[in-house]
Design a protein around this motif. Structure first.
Motif, PDB file in Angstrom:
ATOM      1  N   HIS A   1      36.616  83.176 111.295  1.00  0.00           N
ATOM      2  CA  HIS A   1      36.113  83.313 112.662  1.00  0.00           C
ATOM      3  C   HIS A   1      35.049  84.398 112.820  1.00  0.00           C
ATOM      4  CE1 HIS A   1      39.044  80.413 113.855  1.00  0.00           C
ATOM      5  NE2 HIS A   1      40.000  81.126 113.298  1.00  0.00           N
ATOM      6  N   VAL A   2      34.695  85.070 111.735  1.00  0.00           N
ATOM      7  CA  VAL A   2      33.694  86.131 111.811  1.00  0.00           C
ATOM      8  C   VAL A   2      32.312  85.535 112.108  1.00  0.00           C
ATOM      9  CG1 VAL A   2      33.076  86.166 109.354  1.00  0.00           C
ATOM     10  CG2 VAL A   2      32.936  88.250 110.668  1.00  0.00           C
ATOM     11  N   ARG A   3      31.481  86.288 112.824  1.00  0.00           N
ATOM     12  CA  ARG A   3      30.094  85.858 113.073  1.00  0.00           C
ATOM     13  C   ARG A   3      29.185  86.617 112.121  1.00  0.00           C
ATOM     14  NH1 ARG A   3      27.931  85.454 118.873  1.00  0.00           N
ATOM     15  NH2 ARG A   3      26.672  83.853 117.876  1.00  0.00           N
ATOM     16  N   ILE A   4      28.150  85.945 111.633  1.00  0.00           N
ATOM     17  CA  ILE A   4      27.239  86.521 110.646  1.00  0.00           C
ATOM     18  C   ILE A   4      25.806  86.332 111.115  1.00  0.00           C
ATOM     19  CG2 ILE A   4      26.367  86.322 108.279  1.00  0.00           C
ATOM     20  CD1 ILE A   4      29.197  85.325 107.517  1.00  0.00           C
ATOM     21  N   MET A   5      24.994  87.384 110.978  1.00  0.00           N
ATOM     22  CA  MET A   5      23.565  87.278 111.258  1.00  0.00           C
ATOM     23  C   MET A   5      22.802  87.763 110.032  1.00  0.00           C
ATOM     24  SD  MET A   5      21.182  88.776 114.313  1.00  0.00           S
ATOM     25  CE  MET A   5      21.709  87.540 115.508  1.00  0.00           C
ATOM     26  N   VAL A   6      21.932  86.910 109.519  1.00  0.00           N
ATOM     27  CA  VAL A   6      21.056  87.249 108.403  1.00  0.00           C
ATOM     28  C   VAL A   6      19.688  87.539 109.012  1.00  0.00           C
ATOM     29  CG1 VAL A   6      20.010  86.435 106.257  1.00  0.00           C
ATOM     30  CG2 VAL A   6      22.342  85.732 106.857  1.00  0.00           C
ATOM     31  N   VAL A   7      19.223  88.785 108.885  1.00  0.00           N
ATOM     32  CA  VAL A   7      17.973  89.214 109.523  1.00  0.00           C
ATOM     33  C   VAL A   7      16.940  89.513 108.441  1.00  0.00           C
ATOM     34  CG1 VAL A   7      16.917  90.876 111.086  1.00  0.00           C
ATOM     35  CG2 VAL A   7      19.304  90.212 111.409  1.00  0.00           C
ATOM     36  N   VAL A   8      15.777  88.880 108.577  1.00  0.00           N
ATOM     37  CA  VAL A   8      14.691  89.082 107.608  1.00  0.00           C
ATOM     38  C   VAL A   8      13.375  89.299 108.344  1.00  0.00           C
ATOM     39  CG1 VAL A   8      15.862  87.761 105.801  1.00  0.00           C
ATOM     40  CG2 VAL A   8      14.310  86.601 107.349  1.00  0.00           C
TER      41      VAL A   8
ATOM     42  N   TYR B   1      17.405  81.790 114.876  1.00  0.00           N
ATOM     43  CA  TYR B   1      16.866  82.504 116.043  1.00  0.00           C
ATOM     44  C   TYR B   1      15.551  83.128 115.595  1.00  0.00           C
ATOM     45  CZ  TYR B   1      16.790  85.121 120.400  1.00  0.00           C
ATOM     46  OH  TYR B   1      16.451  85.606 121.645  1.00  0.00           O
ATOM     47  N   SER B   2      14.447  82.419 115.885  1.00  0.00           N
ATOM     48  CA  SER B   2      13.123  82.864 115.453  1.00  0.00           C
ATOM     49  C   SER B   2      12.060  82.278 116.364  1.00  0.00           C
ATOM     50  CB  SER B   2      12.862  82.411 114.010  1.00  0.00           C
ATOM     51  OG  SER B   2      11.522  82.661 113.638  1.00  0.00           O
ATOM     52  N   ALA B   3      11.309  83.151 117.021  1.00  0.00           N
ATOM     53  CA  ALA B   3      10.230  82.691 117.893  1.00  0.00           C
ATOM     54  C   ALA B   3       9.207  81.885 117.091  1.00  0.00           C
ATOM     55  CB  ALA B   3       9.570  83.878 118.583  1.00  0.00           C
ATOM     56  N   GLY B   4       8.904  82.344 115.885  1.00  0.00           N
ATOM     57  CA  GLY B   4       7.917  81.666 115.049  1.00  0.00           C
ATOM     58  C   GLY B   4       8.327  80.267 114.638  1.00  0.00           C
ATOM     59  N   LEU B   5       9.621  80.000 114.650  1.00  0.00           N
ATOM     60  CA  LEU B   5      10.129  78.662 114.310  1.00  0.00           C
ATOM     61  C   LEU B   5      10.558  77.892 115.553  1.00  0.00           C
ATOM     62  CD1 LEU B   5      12.208  79.603 111.137  1.00  0.00           C
ATOM     63  CD2 LEU B   5      10.005  78.410 111.212  1.00  0.00           C
ATOM     64  N   HIS B   6      10.283  78.464 116.726  1.00  0.00           N
ATOM     65  CA  HIS B   6      10.579  77.827 118.011  1.00  0.00           C
ATOM     66  C   HIS B   6      12.055  77.455 118.130  1.00  0.00           C
ATOM     67  CE1 HIS B   6       6.267  77.755 118.431  1.00  0.00           C
ATOM     68  NE2 HIS B   6       6.180  77.077 117.306  1.00  0.00           N
ATOM     69  N   SER B   7      12.922  78.379 117.725  1.00  0.00           N
ATOM     70  CA  SER B   7      14.354  78.138 117.778  1.00  0.00           C
ATOM     71  C   SER B   7      15.050  79.403 118.252  1.00  0.00           C
ATOM     72  CB  SER B   7      14.875  77.749 116.391  1.00  0.00           C
ATOM     73  OG  SER B   7      16.254  77.501 116.443  1.00  0.00           O
ATOM     74  N   ARG B   8      15.955  79.249 119.219  1.00  0.00           N
ATOM     75  CA  ARG B   8      16.687  80.393 119.779  1.00  0.00           C
ATOM     76  C   ARG B   8      18.185  80.098 119.820  1.00  0.00           C
ATOM     77  NH1 ARG B   8      13.189  84.861 120.684  1.00  0.00           N
ATOM     78  NH2 ARG B   8      11.217  84.025 121.374  1.00  0.00           N
TER      79      ARG B   8
ATOM     80  N   THR C   1      21.851  80.780 119.750  1.00  0.00           N
ATOM     81  CA  THR C   1      22.661  81.983 119.965  1.00  0.00           C
ATOM     82  C   THR C   1      24.155  81.695 119.914  1.00  0.00           C
ATOM     83  OG1 THR C   1      22.594  81.680 122.372  1.00  0.00           O
ATOM     84  CG2 THR C   1      20.915  83.102 121.398  1.00  0.00           C
ATOM     85  N   LYS C   2      24.539  80.453 120.005  1.00  0.00           N
ATOM     86  CA  LYS C   2      25.959  80.098 120.061  1.00  0.00           C
ATOM     87  C   LYS C   2      26.568  79.847 118.679  1.00  0.00           C
ATOM     88  CE  LYS C   2      25.897  79.728 124.614  1.00  0.00           C
ATOM     89  NZ  LYS C   2      26.023  80.957 125.326  1.00  0.00           N
ATOM     90  N   CYS C   3      25.740  79.877 117.651  1.00  0.00           N
ATOM     91  CA  CYS C   3      26.210  79.576 116.303  1.00  0.00           C
ATOM     92  C   CYS C   3      26.996  80.732 115.705  1.00  0.00           C
ATOM     93  CB  CYS C   3      25.026  79.263 115.394  1.00  0.00           C
ATOM     94  SG  CYS C   3      24.105  77.821 115.906  1.00  0.00           S
ATOM     95  N   GLN C   4      27.878  80.408 114.799  1.00  0.00           N
ATOM     96  CA  GLN C   4      28.655  81.414 114.092  1.00  0.00           C
ATOM     97  C   GLN C   4      27.792  82.143 113.057  1.00  0.00           C
ATOM     98  OE1 GLN C   4      32.020  79.818 111.971  1.00  0.00           O
ATOM     99  NE2 GLN C   4      32.870  81.841 111.564  1.00  0.00           N
ATOM    100  N   ILE C   5      26.847  81.437 112.464  1.00  0.00           N
ATOM    101  CA  ILE C   5      25.963  82.003 111.445  1.00  0.00           C
ATOM    102  C   ILE C   5      24.532  81.849 111.956  1.00  0.00           C
ATOM    103  CG2 ILE C   5      25.254  81.892 109.022  1.00  0.00           C
ATOM    104  CD1 ILE C   5      27.901  79.926 108.895  1.00  0.00           C
ATOM    105  N   ILE C   6      23.853  82.959 112.129  1.00  0.00           N
ATOM    106  CA  ILE C   6      22.489  82.918 112.665  1.00  0.00           C
ATOM    107  C   ILE C   6      21.532  83.531 111.648  1.00  0.00           C
ATOM    108  CG2 ILE C   6      20.933  83.692 114.498  1.00  0.00           C
ATOM    109  CD1 ILE C   6      23.381  83.767 116.358  1.00  0.00           C
ATOM    110  N   PHE C   7      20.477  82.795 111.348  1.00  0.00           N
ATOM    111  CA  PHE C   7      19.396  83.282 110.499  1.00  0.00           C
ATOM    112  C   PHE C   7      18.269  83.668 111.451  1.00  0.00           C
ATOM    113  CE2 PHE C   7      22.021  80.657 107.890  1.00  0.00           C
ATOM    114  CZ  PHE C   7      22.014  81.278 106.659  1.00  0.00           C
ATOM    115  N   ALA C   8      17.870  84.949 111.427  1.00  0.00           N
ATOM    116  CA  ALA C   8      16.955  85.447 112.449  1.00  0.00           C
ATOM    117  C   ALA C   8      15.817  86.265 111.855  1.00  0.00           C
ATOM    118  CB  ALA C   8      17.726  86.317 113.442  1.00  0.00           C
ATOM    119  N   GLY C   9      14.727  86.303 112.630  1.00  0.00           N
ATOM    120  CA  GLY C   9      13.606  87.156 112.305  1.00  0.00           C
ATOM    121  C   GLY C   9      13.766  88.479 113.042  1.00  0.00           C
ATOM    122  N   ILE C  10      13.497  89.573 112.381  1.00  0.00           N
ATOM    123  CA  ILE C  10      13.675  90.882 112.997  1.00  0.00           C
ATOM    124  C   ILE C  10      12.819  91.026 114.248  1.00  0.00           C
ATOM    125  CG2 ILE C  10      11.953  92.029 111.507  1.00  0.00           C
ATOM    126  CD1 ILE C  10      15.197  93.635 112.772  1.00  0.00           C
ATOM    127  N   GLN C  11      11.610  90.474 114.254  1.00  0.00           N
ATOM    128  CA  GLN C  11      10.737  90.580 115.419  1.00  0.00           C
ATOM    129  C   GLN C  11      11.314  89.852 116.615  1.00  0.00           C
ATOM    130  OE1 GLN C  11       9.859  89.326 112.442  1.00  0.00           O
ATOM    131  NE2 GLN C  11       8.191  90.563 111.605  1.00  0.00           N
TER     132      GLN C  11
END
Length: 114
Positions: A55-62, A89-96, A98-108
């Motif tokens: 049940h843990v949530r994970i965010m990978v930020v690059v 979750y990345s503006a550059g990929l036009h995806s936001r 937020t409800k996912c357990q695992i989120i791959f995100a851009g730091i910006q």
């Protein structure tokens, strides 16, 4: 499904486990050179964490949208059963997502979000 890692990739994950088990701190860092399969190591790390703590949530930020996509794609390819739990979750990929357990995100995209 367990991914097949190279010995140095498996060693990096073992070292990470040892670090956490030693109680040395909460912010470990794995450093691997270009072309060494960091995305695969990240995918396997997430799979192992969710196996132990489902049940843990994970965010990978690059730092770039290309790496966000690369890490996400590698995760989906190697952990297809977890695909529905992952998002970007990345503006550059036009995806936001937020409800996912695992989120791959851009730091910006996330640096000023709570």
């Amino acid at each position: 499904m367990t991914l097949t890692l190279r010995p140095y990739q498996e060693q990096a994950l073992r070292d990470l486990d040892d670090y956490w088990m030693s109680g040395k701190g909460k912010s470990p860092c794995i450093v691997l050179p270009t072309g060494s399969g960091k995305s695969l190591v990240i995918a396997e790390f997430i799979r192992r964490v969710l196996e132990e703590s489902p049940h843990v949530r994970i965010m990978v930020v690059v730092h770039s949208r290309e790496i966000v996509k690369q890490n996400f794609d590698e995760f989906v390819e190697n952990c297809p059963s977890l695909r529905s739990r992952a998002g970007i979750y990345s503006a550059g990929l036009h995806s936001r997502d937020t409800k996912c357990q695992i989120i791959f995100a851009g730091i910006q995209s996330i640096y000023n979000k709570v």
